[in-house]
Design an enzyme around this catalytic site. Structure first.
Site, PDB file in Angstrom:
ATOM      1  CE1 TYR A   1      -4.494  -1.212   0.007  1.00  0.00           C
ATOM      2  CE2 TYR A   1      -3.345  -3.120   1.271  1.00  0.00           C
ATOM      3  CZ  TYR A   1      -4.254  -2.585   0.559  1.00  0.00           C
ATOM      4  OH  TYR A   1      -5.402  -3.368   0.248  1.00  0.00           O
TER       5      TYR A   1
ATOM      6  CD  GLU B   1      -6.422  -6.144   1.667  1.00  0.00           C
ATOM      7  OE1 GLU B   1      -5.038  -6.073   1.620  1.00  0.00           O
ATOM      8  OE2 GLU B   1      -6.872  -5.211   0.863  1.00  0.00           O
TER       9      GLU B   1
END
Length: 394
Positions: free
Chosen positions: A98, A140
């Site tokens: 990310y 997640e």
């Protein structure tokens, strides 16, 4: 929730960002892959990059998330985020990635919009990004905790050619991994150029059957790129071979309880429906189930006889089929109709929950028909094979 200052800035700049978002995502992917070619080689779907669908889907998800933040403060688009998180988990996306995405995405924003990106604008959209990223990271993390992470080996115990373009593979994973009817697994293969490409395939049988079954439609070339992984599986995989597979993921699962169901599919989208129906049969369910399927022709309908047999084994189920090309021949199950799916005359139980899977035009048409008949949008669920272009509005 966005800070009040950032919310005001995002609201004011959303039209500009949304108007340029596809140029931004195109620049993002170009620079990301130029500096990190291993991501395109081993993580991202090269076919979806070649046809541009992944860029459109990313643009749509960013715009949808930002719009939700300013239009519904304190709320998040949970269904969209859950779908993205499940797909990320099936690919093995890490938290560290990310930060990499942030670097290249905001570099692309600066390059495309130039001086329009003031420090205040950059700060506000940075807040949007990390709100979305941290939410996905949390989702997640939970998925990895529940289902596991990484790859397992699965032996192909049987291959069966279902139609000219579809083959099913029965898999026996090296470790028992439970799944819910409707979920999918990722399959990772090494292609001739050394790339390790990953694709998702729905599990098309019930969890109670023990082994897993995936049904793979070969994507032929033409106006779009030929499917790299589907072609490789069709040409190379036989009984006795071993594949790398992920744990099962996916949030289009059989709704719990005993409420009425509509299971609507088209083409290869029948695969998660088969898993749901097989589970209902295996558990002796008496639920009211309306099954709708559309296809080009009876010959291209994958698992056609199996679908009819599963519906026939359920006392509360009915089957409705449409074929664009319908020759005069005997077919198993109730007589199909010619043309495209038309639910106007289908008897829908009160309080029905709908699960849709198939090409986007089919799902949009079915959703429109359902909402016109009074089915709540909150009771219509769907699964997209590939990038979620429904979010993007394409």
């Amino acid at each position: 929730m966005l800070s009040p200052e950032s919310a005001a800035t995002v609201r004011a700049t959303l039209p500009v960002i949304a108007g340029a978002i596809r140029s931004i995502t195109a620049r993002f992917y170009d620079t990301l892959f130029a500096d990190n070619p291993e991501l395109l080689r081993d993580l991202f779907n090269r076919g979806n990059q070649a046809n541009g669908e992944q860029r459109v889907a990313l643009a749509g998800s960013i715009a949808a998330f930002a719009t939700a933040l300013v239009d519904h403060p304190g709320g998040l688009p949970g269904t969209m985020l859950s779908r993205i998180a499940n797909k990320h988990a099936s690919l093995g996306v890490t938290e560290e990635q990310y930060a990499v995405v942030h670097k290249y995405l905001f570099g692309a924003i600066g390059e495309v919009l130039g001086d329009a990106v003031t420090p205040e604008v950059a700060q506000a959209w940075d807040e949007v990004y990390w709100l979305m990223a941290e939410t996905l990271i949390g989702l997640e993390r939970d998925l990895y905790r529940e289902a596991g992470r990484g790859w397992t080996r699965a032996t192909v115990t049987e291959r069966r050619d279902e139609t000219a373009d579809a083959a099913s593979f029965l898999l026996r994973p090296s470790a028992p991994l439970p799944f819910l009817p409707g979920q999918y697994v990722s399959v990772r293969v090494t292609l001739p150029d050394g790339a390790r490409q990953i694709r998702q395939y729905s599990l098309s049988n019930a969890p109670e059957r023990g082994d897993w079954r995936i049904t793979v439609k070969r994507v032929r070339g033409g106006s779009a790129p030929e499917g790299e992984v589907s072609t490789w599986l069709h040409e190379h995989v036989r009984a006795g071979d071993v594949l790398d597979v992920s744990a099962p993921f996916g949030d289009l699962t059989l709704p719990e309880g005993d409420g009425a169901l509509l299971l609507a599919s088209a083409g290869i989208g029948v695969t998660p429906v088969l898993s749901m129906l097989d589970h209902l049969v295996a558990t002796g369910s008496g639920r009211r189930v309306v099954v709708v399927h559309a296809d080009r022709s009876p010959g291209s309908h994958v698992h056609r006889e199996e679908l009819a047999d599963l519906v026939a084994a359920l006392p509360g189920a009915t089957l409705h089929r449409w074929y664009e090309n319908l020759p005069e021949q005997d077919l198993s199950g109730p007589a199909p109709s010619a043309g495209r799916a038309d639910l106007s005359a289908v008897d829908l139980p009160a309080g029905v929950t709908a699960c849709l899977c198939g090409p986007l035009p089919f799902m949009r048409a079915v959703r429109a028909q359902l909402t016109a008949r009074g089915v709540s949008a909150s009771e219509i669920r769907y699964e997209v094979f590939g990038p979620d272009l429904w979010i993007a509005g394409d």
